[in-house]
Design a protein around this motif. Structure first.
Motif, PDB file in Angstrom:
ATOM      1  N   ASN A 207       0.842  -1.206   0.000  1.00  0.00           N
ATOM      2  CA  ASN A 207       0.000   0.000   0.000  1.00  0.00           C
ATOM      3  C   ASN A 207       0.870   1.246   0.000  1.00  0.00           C
ATOM      4  O   ASN A 207       2.048   1.200   0.350  1.00  0.00           O
ATOM      5  CB  ASN A 207      -0.906   0.004   1.227  1.00  0.00           C
ATOM      6  N   ASN A 208       0.253   2.350  -0.396  1.00  0.00           N
ATOM      7  CA  ASN A 208       0.961   3.639  -0.419  1.00  0.00           C
ATOM      8  C   ASN A 208       2.310   3.506  -1.132  1.00  0.00           C
ATOM      9  O   ASN A 208       3.351   3.913  -0.610  1.00  0.00           O
ATOM     10  CB  ASN A 208       1.156   4.162   1.001  1.00  0.00           C
ATOM     11  N   LEU A 209       2.271   2.947  -2.307  1.00  0.00           N
ATOM     12  CA  LEU A 209       3.505   2.684  -3.049  1.00  0.00           C
ATOM     13  C   LEU A 209       4.195   3.976  -3.459  1.00  0.00           C
ATOM     14  O   LEU A 209       3.547   4.990  -3.758  1.00  0.00           O
ATOM     15  CB  LEU A 209       3.199   1.829  -4.278  1.00  0.00           C
ATOM     16  N   LYS A 210       5.531   3.906  -3.479  1.00  0.00           N
ATOM     17  CA  LYS A 210       6.355   5.037  -3.837  1.00  0.00           C
ATOM     18  C   LYS A 210       7.217   4.672  -5.041  1.00  0.00           C
ATOM     19  O   LYS A 210       7.445   3.484  -5.315  1.00  0.00           O
ATOM     20  CB  LYS A 210       7.251   5.415  -2.662  1.00  0.00           C
ATOM     21  N   ALA A 211       7.716   5.692  -5.718  1.00  0.00           N
ATOM     22  CA  ALA A 211       8.590   5.432  -6.869  1.00  0.00           C
ATOM     23  C   ALA A 211       9.798   4.591  -6.460  1.00  0.00           C
ATOM     24  O   ALA A 211      10.283   3.760  -7.233  1.00  0.00           O
ATOM     25  CB  ALA A 211       9.032   6.749  -7.486  1.00  0.00           C
ATOM     26  N   ALA A 212      10.260   4.770  -5.232  1.00  0.00           N
ATOM     27  CA  ALA A 212      11.417   4.019  -4.733  1.00  0.00           C
ATOM     28  C   ALA A 212      11.130   2.530  -4.568  1.00  0.00           C
ATOM     29  O   ALA A 212      12.059   1.737  -4.377  1.00  0.00           O
ATOM     30  CB  ALA A 212      11.879   4.603  -3.402  1.00  0.00           C
ATOM     31  N   ASP A 213       9.856   2.145  -4.631  1.00  0.00           N
ATOM     32  CA  ASP A 213       9.512   0.723  -4.535  1.00  0.00           C
ATOM     33  C   ASP A 213       9.630   0.008  -5.877  1.00  0.00           C
ATOM     34  O   ASP A 213       9.471  -1.213  -5.940  1.00  0.00           O
ATOM     35  CB  ASP A 213       8.071   0.563  -4.019  1.00  0.00           C
ATOM     36  N   THR A 214       9.902   0.746  -6.931  1.00  0.00           N
ATOM     37  CA  THR A 214      10.056   0.150  -8.258  1.00  0.00           C
ATOM     38  C   THR A 214      11.220  -0.827  -8.271  1.00  0.00           C
ATOM     39  O   THR A 214      12.348  -0.478  -7.920  1.00  0.00           O
ATOM     40  CB  THR A 214      10.272   1.242  -9.321  1.00  0.00           C
TER      41      THR A 214
END
Length: 121
Positions: A83-90
């Motif tokens: 949840n609340n994904l961020k670009a850094a999670d790519t």
């Protein structure tokens, strides 16, 4: 042999959610633990979440409060709710498991082929 097959990756906007699944198949006697790792381009592979026993779980600091790992032991499946994904999670997300097979009951590590998660900002 044991096979781990992941699914659920894709493209999502920042702030969105994805749910990854990983199912283990083969002549499995016991799965001691299951985990999710990820590897971004040019980066080392890092462990995101790890689950062992019935309810014990460990998370990387970067995902605490946003990701949840869970297991369905009857289906030999592990999930990662993100949840609340961020670009850094790519990254490419990999499933891993410690598995003992009926052939010799020895614990071995197995890996899935990976599934791409892309978060657009």
């Amino acid at each position: 042999q044991v096979q781990l097959v992941e699914s659920g990756g894709g493209l999502v906007q920042a702030g969105g959610s994805l749910r990854l699944s990983c199912t283990a198949s083969g002549t499995i006697f016991h799965i001691r633990s299951m985990a999710w790792y990820r590897q971004a381009p040019g980066e080392q592979r890092e462990r995101v979440a790890y689950m062992y026993g019935v309810e014990n779980s460990i998370y990387a600091d970067s995902v605490k409060g946003r990701f949840t790992i869970s297991r369905d032991n009857a289906k030999n499946t592990v999930y990662l709710q993100m949840n609340n994904l961020k670009a850094a999670d790519t990254a490419v997300y990999y499933c891993a498991a410690e598995v003992a097979m009926y052939s010799d009951y020895a614990l071995r590590d197995y890996w899935g082929q990976g599934t791409q998660v892309t978060v657009s900002s």
